[in-house]
Design an enzyme around this catalytic site. Structure first.
Site, PDB file in Angstrom:
ATOM      1  N   LYS A 143      -7.528   2.879   5.401  1.00  0.00           N
ATOM      2  CA  LYS A 143      -7.001   1.766   6.188  1.00  0.00           C
ATOM      3  C   LYS A 143      -8.095   1.019   6.932  1.00  0.00           C
ATOM      4  O   LYS A 143      -8.093  -0.189   7.026  1.00  0.00           O
ATOM      5  CB  LYS A 143      -5.978   2.298   7.186  1.00  0.00           C
ATOM      6  CG  LYS A 143      -5.402   1.207   8.073  1.00  0.00           C
ATOM      7  CD  LYS A 143      -3.913   1.172   7.986  1.00  0.00           C
ATOM      8  CE  LYS A 143      -3.319  -0.054   8.621  1.00  0.00           C
ATOM      9  NZ  LYS A 143      -2.920  -1.055   7.648  1.00  0.00           N
ATOM     10  N   CYS A 183     -12.483   8.089   7.277  1.00  0.00           N
ATOM     11  CA  CYS A 183     -12.403   9.453   7.793  1.00  0.00           C
ATOM     12  C   CYS A 183     -11.720   9.439   9.150  1.00  0.00           C
ATOM     13  O   CYS A 183     -11.869   8.504   9.926  1.00  0.00           O
ATOM     14  CB  CYS A 183     -13.760  10.134   7.961  1.00  0.00           C
ATOM     15  SG  CYS A 183     -14.704  10.260   6.468  1.00  0.00           S
ATOM     16  N   ASN A 232     -17.427  10.753  11.469  1.00  0.00           N
ATOM     17  CA  ASN A 232     -16.914   9.576  10.762  1.00  0.00           C
ATOM     18  C   ASN A 232     -18.000   8.512  10.853  1.00  0.00           C
ATOM     19  O   ASN A 232     -18.490   8.229  11.937  1.00  0.00           O
ATOM     20  CB  ASN A 232     -15.625   9.092  11.447  1.00  0.00           C
ATOM     21  CG  ASN A 232     -15.201   7.724  10.961  1.00  0.00           C
ATOM     22  OD1 ASN A 232     -15.431   7.372   9.806  1.00  0.00           O
ATOM     23  ND2 ASN A 232     -14.589   6.947  11.833  1.00  0.00           N
ATOM     24  N   GLY A 233     -18.374   7.943   9.711  1.00  0.00           N
ATOM     25  CA  GLY A 233     -19.428   6.920   9.716  1.00  0.00           C
ATOM     26  C   GLY A 233     -20.420   7.190   8.607  1.00  0.00           C
ATOM     27  O   GLY A 233     -20.149   7.989   7.696  1.00  0.00           O
ATOM     28  N   GLU A 256      -2.877  -3.200  -4.895  1.00  0.00           N
ATOM     29  CA  GLU A 256      -3.390  -2.074  -4.112  1.00  0.00           C
ATOM     30  C   GLU A 256      -2.441  -0.884  -4.055  1.00  0.00           C
ATOM     31  O   GLU A 256      -2.880   0.249  -3.966  1.00  0.00           O
ATOM     32  CB  GLU A 256      -3.796  -2.502  -2.695  1.00  0.00           C
ATOM     33  CG  GLU A 256      -2.652  -2.901  -1.795  1.00  0.00           C
ATOM     34  CD  GLU A 256      -3.118  -3.291  -0.396  1.00  0.00           C
ATOM     35  OE1 GLU A 256      -4.113  -2.755   0.096  1.00  0.00           O
ATOM     36  OE2 GLU A 256      -2.454  -4.157   0.207  1.00  0.00           O
ATOM     37  N   LYS A 262      -1.042  -7.113  -2.469  1.00  0.00           N
ATOM     38  CA  LYS A 262      -0.003  -6.096  -2.229  1.00  0.00           C
ATOM     39  C   LYS A 262       0.364  -5.412  -3.531  1.00  0.00           C
ATOM     40  O   LYS A 262       0.583  -4.219  -3.586  1.00  0.00           O
ATOM     41  CB  LYS A 262       1.260  -6.716  -1.603  1.00  0.00           C
ATOM     42  CG  LYS A 262       1.124  -7.169  -0.182  1.00  0.00           C
ATOM     43  CD  LYS A 262       1.102  -6.059   0.850  1.00  0.00           C
ATOM     44  CE  LYS A 262      -0.245  -5.585   1.224  1.00  0.00           C
ATOM     45  NZ  LYS A 262      -1.108  -6.235   2.094  1.00  0.00           N
ATOM     46  N   TRP A 271     -12.692  10.633   3.706  1.00  0.00           N
ATOM     47  CA  TRP A 271     -12.753   9.623   2.655  1.00  0.00           C
ATOM     48  C   TRP A 271     -14.209   9.640   2.205  1.00  0.00           C
ATOM     49  O   TRP A 271     -15.094   9.209   2.945  1.00  0.00           O
ATOM     50  CB  TRP A 271     -12.374   8.256   3.215  1.00  0.00           C
ATOM     51  CG  TRP A 271     -12.221   7.191   2.178  1.00  0.00           C
ATOM     52  CD1 TRP A 271     -11.115   6.906   1.437  1.00  0.00           C
ATOM     53  CD2 TRP A 271     -13.217   6.231   1.782  1.00  0.00           C
ATOM     54  NE1 TRP A 271     -11.360   5.847   0.602  1.00  0.00           N
ATOM     55  CE2 TRP A 271     -12.629   5.415   0.790  1.00  0.00           C
ATOM     56  CE3 TRP A 271     -14.536   5.986   2.153  1.00  0.00           C
ATOM     57  CZ2 TRP A 271     -13.325   4.371   0.172  1.00  0.00           C
ATOM     58  CZ3 TRP A 271     -15.223   4.945   1.539  1.00  0.00           C
ATOM     59  CH2 TRP A 271     -14.609   4.161   0.565  1.00  0.00           C
ATOM     60  N   ARG A 312      -6.756   7.119   7.030  1.00  0.00           N
ATOM     61  CA  ARG A 312      -8.186   6.811   7.103  1.00  0.00           C
ATOM     62  C   ARG A 312      -8.978   7.507   5.994  1.00  0.00           C
ATOM     63  O   ARG A 312     -10.180   7.260   5.826  1.00  0.00           O
ATOM     64  CB  ARG A 312      -8.762   7.236   8.446  1.00  0.00           C
ATOM     65  CG  ARG A 312      -8.103   6.586   9.637  1.00  0.00           C
ATOM     66  CD  ARG A 312      -8.715   7.077  10.923  1.00  0.00           C
ATOM     67  NE  ARG A 312     -10.104   6.694  11.020  1.00  0.00           N
ATOM     68  CZ  ARG A 312     -10.534   5.541  11.467  1.00  0.00           C
ATOM     69  NH1 ARG A 312      -9.686   4.641  11.889  1.00  0.00           N
ATOM     70  NH2 ARG A 312     -11.825   5.266  11.519  1.00  0.00           N
ATOM     71  N   GLU A 314      -2.177 -12.907  -0.951  1.00  0.00           N
ATOM     72  CA  GLU A 314      -1.661 -11.705  -0.302  1.00  0.00           C
ATOM     73  C   GLU A 314      -0.669 -10.967  -1.210  1.00  0.00           C
ATOM     74  O   GLU A 314      -0.708  -9.738  -1.315  1.00  0.00           O
ATOM     75  CB  GLU A 314      -1.015 -12.080   1.040  1.00  0.00           C
ATOM     76  CG  GLU A 314      -0.445 -10.930   1.827  1.00  0.00           C
ATOM     77  CD  GLU A 314      -1.452  -9.851   2.220  1.00  0.00           C
ATOM     78  OE1 GLU A 314      -2.670 -10.055   2.014  1.00  0.00           O
ATOM     79  OE2 GLU A 314      -1.022  -8.797   2.700  1.00  0.00           O
ATOM     80  N   HIS A 318      -8.058 -23.666 -16.382  1.00  0.00           N
ATOM     81  CA  HIS A 318      -9.512 -23.745 -16.570  1.00  0.00           C
ATOM     82  C   HIS A 318     -10.090 -22.429 -17.077  1.00  0.00           C
ATOM     83  O   HIS A 318     -11.272 -22.150 -16.871  1.00  0.00           O
ATOM     84  CB  HIS A 318     -10.189 -24.188 -15.267  1.00  0.00           C
ATOM     85  CG  HIS A 318      -9.782 -25.570 -14.875  1.00  0.00           C
ATOM     86  ND1 HIS A 318     -10.265 -26.696 -15.507  1.00  0.00           N
ATOM     87  CD2 HIS A 318      -8.887 -26.015 -13.958  1.00  0.00           C
ATOM     88  CE1 HIS A 318      -9.695 -27.766 -14.987  1.00  0.00           C
ATOM     89  NE2 HIS A 318      -8.851 -27.387 -14.039  1.00  0.00           N
TER      90      HIS A 318
END
Ligand code: F6R
Length: 622
Positions: A617, A2, A112-113, A502, A499, A76, A27, A495, A518
């Site tokens: 983010k 948020c 926010n939180g 996501e 990328k 969010w 955010r 990484e 395996h």
């Protein structure tokens, strides 16, 4: 998650708030809202489900809302689905349905939180006659502030302080009280918040880019502190209500760095900013051809005493830790464990007293990484933070800080901060090795020299981006992609795979090349794309063999290796070359084509590259 903003000053608030929110959309972006006050009149609240664009259209880019004082939010969702009712701001009045009870509300606010004990508080408030229209924890806090405000002295400061004592969890709260026009009240615990000030105007936001266009002069509000914002002035209070003095800090980031600068997406712009992020980070730590770790507060004796390093981080920051582990162990001969912060914080840890805990974080606000830092400090272990955002919680709480100078990173998928974190890891490894006499002066100097060649080598990889775009266009319908490599190449695969998944929503997995057989190799079928990363000469042949194993089961192979290894073309169907460098640093080059692949696949599928679904983010919740 948020984003929150607030403004009080001479100009019309709503357009400034919407502009600020547009810089914070990374955010959260499932709904947004504004509350604007025009003089003594009650706040006007406008909210909408969906992207900020919807709210902007609804309010004629803010022009339809008159008033010089206001707050805003981009959400969010945590408690309650994304909807107009659950969108912030929330009001204290007993309105039903849409949250439009601002006329009778004393308090209106954004948050926010996460408020952990919101259920218990909600029950208490319901007993006192409060009715709830949303499923959010935020509405509970707003009503709790209202309750204390009316119960006690009608002082915003006291009402907020009592609320802060009563709630558990994290919050950056931004409130307006009907009886206190021209004032915004803020409070913070464990969620980011900065306050900016310029001539006769005051701003508050979750992050610097939201206010960078208007001011570079900011205050950092501490944990369990609150503040009153009036035009051009801020008064800070502690929980006891004592006024506290704060120092003004000047933000060095320039305003353009928070804009797209001609690129279609922030991600592509930030991919191109990697050479600069690397150069700036190198320049900040290398003085007279030596790495200056005194500037981050670590003495040579302290370094010699380190018997174990724990690198703790989440997501891509964790992936840079995996690279650092290989480099550090190889050249500095210090054992390294790399830990996911969300696991580290709940394990029954047996930490070495002479250990060093390194927390890596772009935002400096990631909840799990912050909790891991606190845990390490509680156990008396020395901590060092590698952080990008100056003044963030992790930066402030760690014993020592190494700042990466990547500048503001707006795209949700990290690129330039990742690259700068790699540099930070290399620099620590090289300097630790040097202090411990594990490497000779000449090699030390050569390694530093080599680091300075990386920006130009990245430019070279970027020159070839159209070739990658062409290849990716052919893969637009890929269902599964596998990344395989060994050692540092495996770390790069982690990484590259992140990328890909996501931002393009294609299922992908990174595997240590020897591990595929395996179990996972059963997923390889005709046409499955397997990307082999082969930049480590000692492991080259081994990874080639693993690629061949995949090919014999139908895989379509891409090889990513350094110039010179042209024989890979006998095995791979498509090859990407990177310039040669010291093999400790190949991750910095090999990651670039993989970032581009994720980017181009996302674009070719018509997805929102900078704001992928379900993500935010800065992950300030557990
Ligand atoms: C992926 C990405 C995330 C972050 C992770 C940690 O592209 O950006 O995986 O790396 O959420 O965030 P910070 O570095 O802010 O702690």
């Amino acid at each position: 998650m948020c984003g929150i903003v607030g403004f009080v000053g001479k100009r019309q608030a709503a357009p400034i708030l919407l502009d600020g929110l547009s810089k914070l959309e990374y955010r959260g972006y499932d709904s947004a809202g504004l509350a604007i006050r025009n003089g003594d009149e009650p706040a006007e609240v406008v909210k909408s489900k969906g992207r900020l664009k919807v709210l902007s259209e609804k309010t004629d880019n803010g022009n339809a809302l008159i008033g010089n004082c206001g707050i805003g939010h981009t959400r969010w969702a945590t408690h309650g689905e994304p909807s107009r009712t659950n969108a912030h701001p929330h009001v204290s009045g007993n309105c039903t349905g849409t949250g439009s009870g601002e006329v009778e509300s004393e308090v209106v606010g954004v948050h926010n939180g996460i408020i952990e004990n919101f259920k218990e508080l909600k029950e208490k408030l319901m007993k006192h006659g409060y009715l709830f229209y949303s499923q959010t924890d935020t509405e509970v806090v707003i009503k709790l502030v209202d309750y204390y405000y009316k119960k006690y002295t009608h002082s915003p400061q006291e009402a907020i302080a009592k609320t802060m004592v009563r709630v558990r969890g994290s919050y950056a709260l931004c409130l307006m009280f009907k009886s206190h026009p021209g004032e915004i009240w803020v409070a913070r615990k464990d969620s980011p918040m900065i306050i900016g000030i310029s001539d006769g105007e005051t701003y508050v936001a979750s992050d610097v880019p939201a206010i960078l266009k208007y001011t570079r002069n900011v205050y950092y509000i501490g944990n369990l502190e609150m503040a009153k914002l009036t035009p051009g002035e801020v008064t800070f209070y502690n929980l006891d209500g004592d006024v506290i003095e704060k120092e003004l800090t000047e933000i060095k980031w320039d305003a353009e760095s928070a804009e797209k600068g001609g690129y279609e997406h922030f991600m592509m712009k930030e991919i191109h900013e990697q050479p600069k992020a690397i150069t700036d980070t190198l320049n900040s730590l290398i003085k007279d051809e030596k790495i200056d770790i005194d500037s981050i507060g670590l003495s040579n004796d302290e370094v010699r005493n380190i018997s174990q390093i724990y690198i703790v981080a989440c997501g891509s920051a964790y992936h840079t830790g995996v690279v650092t582990q290989y480099v550090m162990e190889d050249i500095a001969k210090i054992p390294v464990r790399v830990e996911l912060a969300s696991e580290f914080r709940y394990r029954k840890l047996l930490l070495d007293k002479n250990g060093l805990v390194i927390i890596v974080s772009q935002s400096g606000e990631t909840a799990d990484s912050l909790a891991a830092l606190r845990l390490a400090k509680d156990k008396g272990i020395k901590t060092l933070a590698i952080v990008n955002v100056v003044g963030s919680s992790i930066a402030r709480e760690a014993d020592n800080v190494l700042y990466t100078l990547a500048g503001p990173e707006i795209a949700v998928a990290t690129t330039k901060a990742y690259s700068a974190q790699l540099i930070a890891g290399y620099l620590l490894a090289i300097q630790f090795a040097y202090i411990k006499n594990e490497i000779a002066e000449e090699y030390y100097k050569n390694l530093i020299k080599e680091l300075y060649t990386l920006p130009q080598k990245i430019e070279k990889v970027l020159e070839d981006k159209e070739r990658i775009q062409w290849f990716v266009a052919k893969q637009a319908n890929a269902q599964d992609v596998f990344y395989i490599g060994r050692g540092i190449d495996y770390a790069v695969c982690l990484e590259g795979s992140l990328k890909m998944k996501e931002i393009s929503y294609v299922h992908s997995e990174a595997y240590a090349a020897g591990e595929l057989k395996h179990g996972t190799i059963s997923l390889i079928e005709d046409g499955t794309l397997v990307i082999g990363v082969l930049t480590q000469s000692e492991l080259y042949e081994k990874t080639v063999s693993n690629m061949v194993e995949c090919k014999s089961r139908g895989a379509y192979l891409m090889g990513l290796t350094s110039y010179g290894h042209y024989e890979i073309e006998d095995t791979a169907d498509f090859t990407v070359y990177i310039p040669k460098t010291d093999e400790h640093f190949t991750a910095s080059l090999a990651v670039i084509p993989l970032q581009l692949m994720g980017y181009y696949l996302s674009v070719s599928r018509g997805l929102d590259v900078d704001k992928p679904r379900n993500l935010a983010k800065s992950v300030t919740v557990e």
